[in-house]
Write a protein that holds these residues in place. Structure first.
Motif, PDB file in Angstrom:
ATOM      1  N   SER A  70       6.881  -8.185  22.621  1.00 36.86           N
ATOM      2  CA  SER A  70       6.523  -7.524  21.304  1.00 36.86           C
ATOM      3  C   SER A  70       6.387  -8.607  20.316  1.00 36.86           C
ATOM      4  O   SER A  70       5.430  -8.774  19.449  1.00 36.86           O
ATOM      5  N   CYS A 283      -5.404   1.874  17.073  1.00 42.12           N
ATOM      6  CA  CYS A 283      -4.264   1.047  17.271  1.00 42.12           C
ATOM      7  C   CYS A 283      -4.661  -0.558  17.876  1.00 42.12           C
ATOM      8  O   CYS A 283      -3.839  -1.394  17.614  1.00 42.12           O
ATOM      9  N   CYS A 286      -4.704  -3.717  15.445  1.00 38.40           N
ATOM     10  CA  CYS A 286      -3.594  -4.548  15.199  1.00 38.40           C
ATOM     11  C   CYS A 286      -2.654  -4.961  16.372  1.00 38.40           C
ATOM     12  O   CYS A 286      -2.197  -6.067  16.622  1.00 38.40           O
ATOM     13  N   HIS A 287      -2.970  -4.147  17.495  1.00 38.68           N
ATOM     14  CA  HIS A 287      -1.838  -4.198  18.565  1.00 38.68           C
ATOM     15  C   HIS A 287      -2.785  -4.815  19.939  1.00 38.68           C
ATOM     16  O   HIS A 287      -4.024  -4.407  19.976  1.00 38.68           O
ATOM     17  N   TYR A 314      11.732   6.954  20.903  1.00 39.81           N
ATOM     18  CA  TYR A 314      11.511   5.783  20.227  1.00 39.81           C
ATOM     19  C   TYR A 314      10.011   5.508  19.714  1.00 39.81           C
ATOM     20  O   TYR A 314       9.532   5.343  18.837  1.00 39.81           O
ATOM     21  N   VAL A 325      12.048   2.097  11.715  1.00 40.84           N
ATOM     22  CA  VAL A 325      12.439   0.792  12.325  1.00 40.84           C
ATOM     23  C   VAL A 325      11.435  -0.274  12.147  1.00 40.84           C
ATOM     24  O   VAL A 325      10.322  -0.025  12.507  1.00 40.84           O
ATOM     25  N   ILE A 327      10.354  -3.900  12.675  1.00 44.44           N
ATOM     26  CA  ILE A 327      10.650  -5.046  13.545  1.00 44.44           C
ATOM     27  C   ILE A 327      10.295  -6.258  12.763  1.00 44.44           C
ATOM     28  O   ILE A 327       9.079  -6.398  12.162  1.00 44.44           O
ATOM     29  N   SER A 366       7.078  -1.029   7.024  1.00 40.51           N
ATOM     30  CA  SER A 366       5.997  -1.438   7.836  1.00 40.51           C
ATOM     31  C   SER A 366       4.562  -1.667   7.495  1.00 40.51           C
ATOM     32  O   SER A 366       4.248  -0.507   6.586  1.00 40.51           O
ATOM     33  N   MET A 368       2.214  -0.873   9.667  1.00 44.33           N
ATOM     34  CA  MET A 368       1.601   0.133  10.308  1.00 44.33           C
ATOM     35  C   MET A 368       1.700   1.641   9.557  1.00 44.33           C
ATOM     36  O   MET A 368       2.698   1.901   8.960  1.00 44.33           O
TER      37      MET A 368
HETATM   38  C1  HEC Z   1      -2.336  -1.692  10.402  1.00 44.66           C
HETATM   39  C2  HEC Z   1      -2.000  -2.531  11.715  1.00 44.66           C
HETATM   40  C3  HEC Z   1      -1.374  -1.452  12.606  1.00 44.66           C
HETATM   41  C4  HEC Z   1      -2.099  -0.530  13.192  1.00 44.66           C
HETATM   42  C5  HEC Z   1      -3.416   0.237  13.060  1.00 44.66           C
HETATM   43  C6  HEC Z   1      -1.014   0.190  14.269  1.00 44.66           C
HETATM   44  N1  HEC Z   1       0.154  -0.417  14.202  1.00 44.66           N
HETATM   45 FE1  HEC Z   1       1.636  -0.082  15.232  1.00 44.66          FE
HETATM   46  N2  HEC Z   1       2.716  -1.851  14.456  1.00 44.66           N
HETATM   47  C7  HEC Z   1       2.028  -2.270  13.404  1.00 44.66           C
HETATM   48  C8  HEC Z   1       3.288  -3.502  13.057  1.00 44.66           C
HETATM   49  C9  HEC Z   1       2.941  -4.481  11.858  1.00 44.66           C
HETATM   50  C10 HEC Z   1       4.472  -2.950  13.691  1.00 44.66           C
HETATM   51  C11 HEC Z   1       5.700  -3.921  13.489  1.00 44.66           C
HETATM   52  C12 HEC Z   1       6.509  -3.189  12.272  1.00 44.66           C
HETATM   53  C13 HEC Z   1       7.308  -2.224  12.666  1.00 44.66           C
HETATM   54  O1  HEC Z   1       8.103  -2.198  13.368  1.00 44.66           O
HETATM   55  O2  HEC Z   1       6.586  -1.176  12.197  1.00 44.66           O
HETATM   56  C14 HEC Z   1       3.969  -2.057  14.490  1.00 44.66           C
HETATM   57  C15 HEC Z   1       5.081  -1.228  15.445  1.00 44.66           C
HETATM   58  C16 HEC Z   1       4.724  -0.419  16.298  1.00 44.66           C
HETATM   59  C17 HEC Z   1       5.518   0.179  17.559  1.00 44.66           C
HETATM   60  C18 HEC Z   1       6.851  -0.555  17.884  1.00 44.66           C
HETATM   61  C19 HEC Z   1       6.764  -1.571  18.744  1.00 44.66           C
HETATM   62  C20 HEC Z   1       8.081  -2.199  19.394  1.00 44.66           C
HETATM   63  O3  HEC Z   1       7.783  -3.090  19.993  1.00 44.66           O
HETATM   64  O4  HEC Z   1       9.057  -1.579  19.274  1.00 44.66           O
HETATM   65  C21 HEC Z   1       4.537   0.693  18.037  1.00 44.66           C
HETATM   66  C22 HEC Z   1       5.167   1.618  19.650  1.00 44.66           C
HETATM   67  C23 HEC Z   1       3.411   1.163  17.710  1.00 44.66           C
HETATM   68  N3  HEC Z   1       3.474   0.178  16.543  1.00 44.66           N
HETATM   69  C24 HEC Z   1       2.293   1.734  18.107  1.00 44.66           C
HETATM   70  C25 HEC Z   1       1.080   2.035  17.583  1.00 44.66           C
HETATM   71  C26 HEC Z   1       0.086   3.042  17.908  1.00 44.66           C
HETATM   72  C27 HEC Z   1       0.385   3.935  19.210  1.00 44.66           C
HETATM   73  C28 HEC Z   1      -0.847   2.899  16.916  1.00 44.66           C
HETATM   74  C29 HEC Z   1      -2.135   3.775  16.801  1.00 44.66           C
HETATM   75  C30 HEC Z   1      -1.963   4.960  16.820  1.00 44.66           C
HETATM   76  C31 HEC Z   1      -0.313   1.910  16.058  1.00 44.66           C
HETATM   77  N4  HEC Z   1       0.848   1.400  16.229  1.00 44.66           N
HETATM   78  C32 HEC Z   1      -1.277   1.301  15.008  1.00 44.66           C
HETATM   79  C33 HEC Z   1       0.866  -2.446  12.942  1.00 44.66           C
HETATM   80  C34 HEC Z   1      -0.175  -1.656  13.263  1.00 44.66           C
END
Ligand code: HEC
Length: 396
Positions: A70, A283, A286-287, A314, A325, A327, A366, A368
């Motif tokens: 991660s 998703c 960013c991921h 989670y 949460v 990170i 976050s 996100m």
């Molecule tokens: C704008 C960028 C962005 C988008 C779009 C986004 N994320 Fe994230 N996501 C992040 C960031 C930055 C973090 C780390 C910070 C936090 O913990 O929230 C994160 C954290 C997470 C985590 C926790 C990961 C862990 O290792 O514990 C999950 C699960 C996740 N995202 C799923 C999703 C899903 C599913 C979508 C689409 C529905 C999505 N994200 C869309 C930026 C994004």
């Protein structure tokens, strides 16, 4: 009216499960079978010696540990070895008496590595366990990697360093925020040349200044370092949250219901549809996950093996309430903003695009966005899909 009378007559035990369908009851049983480690109550003093007779009498449970990807670490050599890593399978046992709890963990490692004092290219094998400082009804689970700002965890660490017993207890609120504490703990670790296995035992009081484990269901998670794979710090293998059942203490049904939500994810929804939900909702902007590798490296956690390290609830929290949460990412200074003005040392400022959170009124938020607008079906399918992600083979 008649029906109501009948219900009352069924008795207390059925009222507790009234409203829970047979299928859910079965899912709960599966949760108990796969995610819950039964602690064995003993009257006598517990020995932290892995070879003590006690440990032959306690039944164990398999726990799988996945490469932590991660948070990407700034270590080229270690990162290049990640795709070749194997799933770590560990056997975990728990014993407790009125005062202490001890956790036994055993795993295979063909190449025992001991960190020597002078050779900086040799890394230690090691193991750690963590407990949330607070848990129970109404309290969400911490980031399993090492806690987070809203959910500090207590971590017990044992490493194999030449000439000294390298053990530490600390409170962590995420990567890079460790505070060493002086808490009583008895930790022992041994290597068995015949079976090529390490065994460690972590013993601590049930109740300490920082956490009280006198509860029916106690979250616990594990990390293992393989020195021969250049593992150190966050470069390690990580389990998902597991739950220790301590029969001597009351089991809070609501908490059990909360942590077992959506379990097993394979029955929660349709993973193929879930992938479409992920793509439609951006998703992958960013991921990185699965075959989706267009997001800039380090922009957000790599989700390629999130199904191994995250329980369904989670994932649900992460999607609906990302700021609960948060990170911490470590490697900000890998990314410079070359369009900005350099400082007086000619260094460019960090590129904020790679910072995973903003600080608003002193609290981390976050980057996100919350996806609370998803329909219930979309959310379930999405979680079913994320739970299938258990591979790190394409990690780059
Ligand atoms: C704008 C960028 C962005 C988008 C779009 C986004 N994320 Fe994230 N996501 C992040 C960031 C930055 C973090 C780390 C910070 C936090 O913990 O929230 C994160 C954290 C997470 C985590 C926790 C990961 C862990 O290792 O514990 C999950 C699960 C996740 N995202 C799923 C999703 C899903 C599913 C979508 C689409 C529905 C999505 N994200 C869309 C930026 C994004």
């Amino acid at each position: 009216m008649k029906r109501r009378m009948k219900l009352i007559a069924i008795g207390l035990s059925s009222i507790l499960i009234a409203g829970i369908s047979k299928a859910e009851d079965k899912n709960l049983k599966e949760f108990m079978k796969y995610e819950v480690i039964n602690g064995q109550y003993v009257k006598e003093e517990i020995s932290a010696d892995p070879d003590a007779y006690l440990w032959k009498t306690v039944r164990g449970k398999k726990v799988f540990l996945y490469p932590q990807i991660s948070v990407r670490l700034n270590d080229k050599k270690a990162n290049s070895l990640i795709p070749k890593k194997k799933l770590v399978s560990a056997l975990v046992k728990v014993a407790y008496n009125d005062r202490d709890i001890a956790v036994y963990i055993r795993w295979k490692d063909e190449t025992p590595s001991i960190q020597t004092v002078y050779d900086t290219n040799r890394f230690a094998d090691g193991v750690s366990i963590e407990f949330p400082n607070r848990f129970g009804k109404g309290i969400t689970l911490p980031y399993v990697g090492m806690g987070d700002e809203n959910h500090p965890v207590t971590v017990y660490l044992q490493k194999t360093v030449e000439g000294r017993d390298y053990q530490k207890v600390f409170i962590s609120e995420g990567f890079g925020s460790l505070t060493e504490i002086k808490e009583p703990a008895d930790i022992q670790m041994k290597y068995n040349e015949k079976t090529k296995e390490w065994t460690a035992v972590f013993k601590r009081p049930l109740k300490t200044e920082n956490s009280n484990l006198k509860a029916g269901l106690v979250p616990v998670a594990f990390a293992i370092w393989d020195g021969s794979k250049y593992e150190r710090d966050g470069n390690k293998s990580l389990s998902r949250w597991k739950f220790i059942k301590l029969k001597k203490f009351p089991l809070d049904k609501e908490y059990l219901e909360y942590v077992s939500w959506g379990y097993p994810a394979s029955k929660l929804g349709n993973p193929e549809r879930g992938k479409k939900v992920a793509l439609q909702n951006g998703c992958a902007a960013c991921h990185r996950f699965d075959d989706q590798n267009t997001a800039p490296v380090g922009m957000a956690p790599n989700l390629s093996d999130i199904g191994g390290i995250a329980v369904p609830v989670y994932l649900k929290e992460s999607i609906l309430h990302p700021s609960d949460v948060v990170i911490r990412n470590l490697n900000l200074n890998r990314h410079y903003n070359k369009y900005a003005k350099p400082d007086k040392f000619k260094a460019y400022p960090n590129n904020d695009m790679y910072q995973w959170y903003m600080v608003v009124n002193g609290k981390k938020q976050s980057k996100m966005p919350p996806f609370s607008h998803l329909s219930e079906q979309d959310l379930k399918d999405l979680i079913a899909y994320l739970s299938t992600l258990k591979s790190w083979k394409n990690f780059k």
